[in-house]
Motif scaffolding. Sequence first.
Motif, PDB file in Angstrom:
ATOM      1  N   ASP A 171      -3.853   5.737   4.483  1.00  0.00           N
ATOM      2  CA  ASP A 171      -4.510   4.480   4.845  1.00  0.00           C
ATOM      3  C   ASP A 171      -5.568   4.104   3.809  1.00  0.00           C
ATOM      4  O   ASP A 171      -5.641   2.952   3.350  1.00  0.00           O
ATOM      5  N   CYS A 176      -5.678   0.830   0.958  1.00  0.00           N
ATOM      6  CA  CYS A 176      -6.735  -0.181   0.906  1.00  0.00           C
ATOM      7  C   CYS A 176      -7.152  -0.467  -0.529  1.00  0.00           C
ATOM      8  O   CYS A 176      -7.361  -1.629  -0.907  1.00  0.00           O
ATOM      9  N   ASP A 203      -6.561  -4.213  -1.983  1.00  0.00           N
ATOM     10  CA  ASP A 203      -7.765  -4.980  -2.321  1.00  0.00           C
ATOM     11  C   ASP A 203      -7.851  -5.311  -3.810  1.00  0.00           C
ATOM     12  O   ASP A 203      -8.584  -6.232  -4.202  1.00  0.00           O
ATOM     13  N   THR A 249      -6.524  -7.332   8.357  1.00  0.00           N
ATOM     14  CA  THR A 249      -7.351  -7.070   7.182  1.00  0.00           C
ATOM     15  C   THR A 249      -7.282  -5.601   6.759  1.00  0.00           C
ATOM     16  O   THR A 249      -6.936  -4.719   7.549  1.00  0.00           O
ATOM     17  N   THR A 250      -7.669  -5.363   5.500  1.00  0.00           N
ATOM     18  CA  THR A 250      -7.711  -3.984   5.022  1.00  0.00           C
ATOM     19  C   THR A 250      -8.836  -3.195   5.687  1.00  0.00           C
ATOM     20  O   THR A 250      -8.782  -1.967   5.720  1.00  0.00           O
ATOM     21  N   ASP A 251      -9.846  -3.875   6.201  1.00  0.00           N
ATOM     22  CA  ASP A 251     -10.915  -3.158   6.904  1.00  0.00           C
ATOM     23  C   ASP A 251     -10.344  -2.349   8.069  1.00  0.00           C
ATOM     24  O   ASP A 251     -10.771  -1.211   8.314  1.00  0.00           O
ATOM     25  N   SER A 252      -9.390  -2.942   8.774  1.00  0.00           N
ATOM     26  CA  SER A 252      -8.773  -2.234   9.903  1.00  0.00           C
ATOM     27  C   SER A 252      -7.904  -1.081   9.432  1.00  0.00           C
ATOM     28  O   SER A 252      -7.754  -0.073  10.132  1.00  0.00           O
ATOM     29  N   CYS A 270      -8.522   0.701   6.599  1.00  0.00           N
ATOM     30  CA  CYS A 270      -9.453   1.735   6.148  1.00  0.00           C
ATOM     31  C   CYS A 270     -10.099   2.487   7.309  1.00  0.00           C
ATOM     32  O   CYS A 270     -10.399   3.676   7.208  1.00  0.00           O
ATOM     33  N   SER A 271     -10.324   1.772   8.406  1.00  0.00           N
ATOM     34  CA  SER A 271     -10.946   2.413   9.576  1.00  0.00           C
ATOM     35  C   SER A 271      -9.912   3.014  10.525  1.00  0.00           C
ATOM     36  O   SER A 271     -10.270   3.552  11.575  1.00  0.00           O
ATOM     37  N   TRP A 278      -5.725  -0.154  12.505  1.00  0.00           N
ATOM     38  CA  TRP A 278      -4.718  -1.199  12.321  1.00  0.00           C
ATOM     39  C   TRP A 278      -3.618  -1.142  13.376  1.00  0.00           C
ATOM     40  O   TRP A 278      -3.146  -2.168  13.842  1.00  0.00           O
ATOM     41  N   ASP A 307      -4.365  -3.013  16.511  1.00  0.00           N
ATOM     42  CA  ASP A 307      -4.553  -4.448  16.344  1.00  0.00           C
ATOM     43  C   ASP A 307      -3.223  -5.155  16.643  1.00  0.00           C
ATOM     44  O   ASP A 307      -2.569  -5.707  15.758  1.00  0.00           O
TER      45      ASP A 307
END
Length: 227
Positions: free
Chosen positions: A21, A25, A29, A55-58, A60-61, A64, A67
């Motif tokens: 993951d 990202c 990005d 988003t890539t934020d999800s 990275c955390s 995803w 979501d």
Amino acid sequence: MKTKTVAVLFGGQSSEHDISDMSACFIIDNIDTEKYDVLKIGITRDGKWWLYTGTTDSICSHFWQDDTSNLLPCVISPCSAHHGIIIFDKKNEKYAIKHIDVVFPVLHGENGEDGSVQGLFQLSGIPVVGCSVLSSALCMDKTRAHRLVSASGIAVPESLTFTRSSMDAALHDVMAKFHFPLFVKPVRSGSSFGISKVHSEDELQRAAISAFKHDNEVIVEENIDGF
């Protein structure tokens, strides 16, 4: 110039899921979006494939896959005429084919670096960033890689490979033939998961049991000082 469609694969069915993951990202990005249209394809730990539109934020955390509003079920079509993925449109309950020019598999470990995914895309006729099926499979397997380079005259550490059923006899042989410290590793795994450096007989069996959590074969290697 027409943009190329790049499918970035991440997640996967391995102990290195979270690392994948994070790696994805960085690529998503930093890719040049003027040249490439990016499809984010996530694979869950239990093997479900999703086209992710969030988003890539999800990513990275590692949220995803929760979501759900941004997840579309998809599969890679092995038919080279499709040259892409089959997506299920949940809203209209229809299937659609999305063309892919190239796949960037940012998958680590089992079911990602071992030639399995590479073989799938070879059937699909879609070019893949990275190694071929054969080189992926060989380099992921520490035992076969040792044998291959040793046959070419390159020095490798002395080692012994065994399965769980032969562990007791193998560890007895290790004690008779090797000297501590030793490394105990899953044969097919990466990112140091399941790898132990052992200094005594008491540590050896525990290290082997730990390695078996990541593969059905374990290799014990002699320690090499330096590089």
